[in-house]
Design a protein around this motif. Structure first.
Motif, PDB file in Angstrom:
ATOM      1  N   UNK A  90       0.834  -1.196   0.000  1.00  0.00           N
ATOM      2  CA  UNK A  90       0.000   0.000   0.000  1.00  0.00           C
ATOM      3  C   UNK A  90       0.872   1.251   0.000  1.00  0.00           C
ATOM      4  N   UNK A  91       0.373   2.293  -0.625  1.00  0.00           N
ATOM      5  CA  UNK A  91       1.093   3.568  -0.709  1.00  0.00           C
ATOM      6  C   UNK A  91       1.062   4.242   0.650  1.00  0.00           C
ATOM      7  N   UNK A  92       2.225   4.703   1.134  1.00  0.00           N
ATOM      8  CA  UNK A  92       2.280   5.357   2.447  1.00  0.00           C
ATOM      9  C   UNK A  92       2.013   6.846   2.349  1.00  0.00           C
ATOM     10  N   UNK A  93       2.324   7.442   1.194  1.00  0.00           N
ATOM     11  CA  UNK A  93       2.155   8.880   1.042  1.00  0.00           C
ATOM     12  C   UNK A  93       3.230   9.691   1.739  1.00  0.00           C
ATOM     13  N   UNK A  94       4.280   9.017   2.199  1.00  0.00           N
ATOM     14  CA  UNK A  94       5.377   9.700   2.899  1.00  0.00           C
ATOM     15  C   UNK A  94       6.611   9.669   2.003  1.00  0.00           C
ATOM     16  N   UNK A  95       7.080  10.831   1.611  1.00  0.00           N
ATOM     17  CA  UNK A  95       8.222  10.919   0.697  1.00  0.00           C
ATOM     18  C   UNK A  95       9.519  10.596   1.432  1.00  0.00           C
ATOM     19  N   UNK A  96      10.363   9.754   0.794  1.00  0.00           N
ATOM     20  CA  UNK A  96      11.681   9.405   1.326  1.00  0.00           C
ATOM     21  C   UNK A  96      12.718  10.114   0.464  1.00  0.00           C
ATOM     22  N   UNK A  97      13.323  11.171   0.996  1.00  0.00           N
ATOM     23  CA  UNK A  97      14.280  11.982   0.232  1.00  0.00           C
ATOM     24  C   UNK A  97      15.513  11.186  -0.158  1.00  0.00           C
ATOM     25  N   UNK A  98      15.962  10.282   0.694  1.00  0.00           N
ATOM     26  CA  UNK A  98      17.163   9.488   0.388  1.00  0.00           C
ATOM     27  C   UNK A  98      16.920   8.565  -0.803  1.00  0.00           C
ATOM     28  N   UNK A  99      15.743   7.981  -0.882  1.00  0.00           N
ATOM     29  CA  UNK A  99      15.413   7.063  -1.983  1.00  0.00           C
ATOM     30  C   UNK A  99      14.781   7.780  -3.166  1.00  0.00           C
ATOM     31  N   UNK A 100      14.425   9.054  -2.968  1.00  0.00           N
ATOM     32  CA  UNK A 100      13.734   9.839  -3.993  1.00  0.00           C
ATOM     33  C   UNK A 100      12.481   9.104  -4.479  1.00  0.00           C
ATOM     34  N   UNK A 101      11.699   8.665  -3.495  1.00  0.00           N
ATOM     35  CA  UNK A 101      10.507   7.874  -3.817  1.00  0.00           C
ATOM     36  C   UNK A 101       9.514   7.923  -2.660  1.00  0.00           C
ATOM     37  N   UNK A 102       8.307   7.504  -2.960  1.00  0.00           N
ATOM     38  CA  UNK A 102       7.295   7.285  -1.939  1.00  0.00           C
ATOM     39  C   UNK A 102       7.284   5.781  -1.644  1.00  0.00           C
ATOM     40  N   UNK A 103       7.878   5.350  -0.548  1.00  0.00           N
ATOM     41  CA  UNK A 103       7.940   3.908  -0.273  1.00  0.00           C
ATOM     42  C   UNK A 103       6.547   3.301  -0.069  1.00  0.00           C
ATOM     43  N   UNK A 104       6.475   2.022  -0.313  1.00  0.00           N
ATOM     44  CA  UNK A 104       5.248   1.271  -0.086  1.00  0.00           C
ATOM     45  C   UNK A 104       5.401   0.460   1.194  1.00  0.00           C
ATOM     46  N   UNK A 105       4.291   0.109   1.806  1.00  0.00           N
ATOM     47  CA  UNK A 105       4.294  -0.720   3.009  1.00  0.00           C
ATOM     48  C   UNK A 105       3.469  -1.973   2.742  1.00  0.00           C
TER      49      UNK A 105
END
Length: 198
Positions: A90-105
């Motif tokens: 599922x989409x977390x909606x929290x941006x990860x600046x290090x990965x330059x992505x919106x991680x999934x959970x």
């Protein structure tokens, strides 16, 4: 004393032939293990998007294509007309600046939702974006007792063009359901969208 048959012999013969031809079709269309070992499943059953569509078209009542991407991908990028959405992540909606992505959970309801919709012996073809999340989904289902689970190796969008000289370098235009000309839509069907049981 005569014995009464429960089913007429021609009907039994026709049913057996249909089951054998379905098994033959699935075996004939199944893809080999992908070169990318990250796309290998415990069950070792693989199909391409085009093979998946042909399998479903030959036996729509016996084969289910399940879209395991997020509801956002399913809605905004499109999906196969007949595929229910049961996200493995599922989409977390929290941006990860290090990965330059919106991680999934991980979706903790994934296996339970699949058990609610399908039987352990059903033929399931799992599709994600490019064939990685479908591996995770297939392995979870195999571990939960599902016995006939395929991973679609090229997913809905396919793999990225690797040729740096191409104007499409880095775009997902290589293989995949959307690029195979199999039918897809952005319309939502209430019976197919993800609405987990409460």
């Amino acid at each position: 004393m005569s014995r009464t048959r429960l089913f007429p012999l021609p009907l039994v013969t026709a049913l057996l032939c249909a089951l054998l031809s379905l098994g033959t079709l699935c075996s004939a269309l199944a893809a080999e293990a992908p070169a990318d070992t990250r796309k290998h499943t415990k069950a070792g059953k693989y199909v391409t998007a085009l093979e998946a569509y042909e399998m479903w078209r030959a036996a729509p009542g016996k084969i289910s294509i399940v879209d395991v991407r997020t509801p956002e991908e399913y809605d905004f990028l499109g999906h196969p007309d007949m595929a229910p959405n049961v996200p493995v992540m599922l989409w977390t909606g929290i941006y990860d600046a290090a990965k330059k992505a919106y991680p999934l959970a991980a979706n903790p309801a994934f296996v339970d939702e699949m058990k609610r919709r399908f039987k352990p012996g059903d033929t399931l073809i799992l599709m994600c974006r490019s064939g990685h999340r479908s591996v995770n989904a297939a392995n979870q289902l195999t571990q939960a007792g599902f016995t006939n689970v395929y991973s679609m190796v090229d997913g809905f969008e396919g793999d990225k063009i690797a040729d740096k000289a191409s104007p499409h370098y880095g775009h997902r235009l290589l293989d995949g359901w959307r690029n195979s000309k199999a039918p897809w839509t952005t319309d939502l069907d209430e019976k197919l969208v993800y609405a987990p049981a409460k």
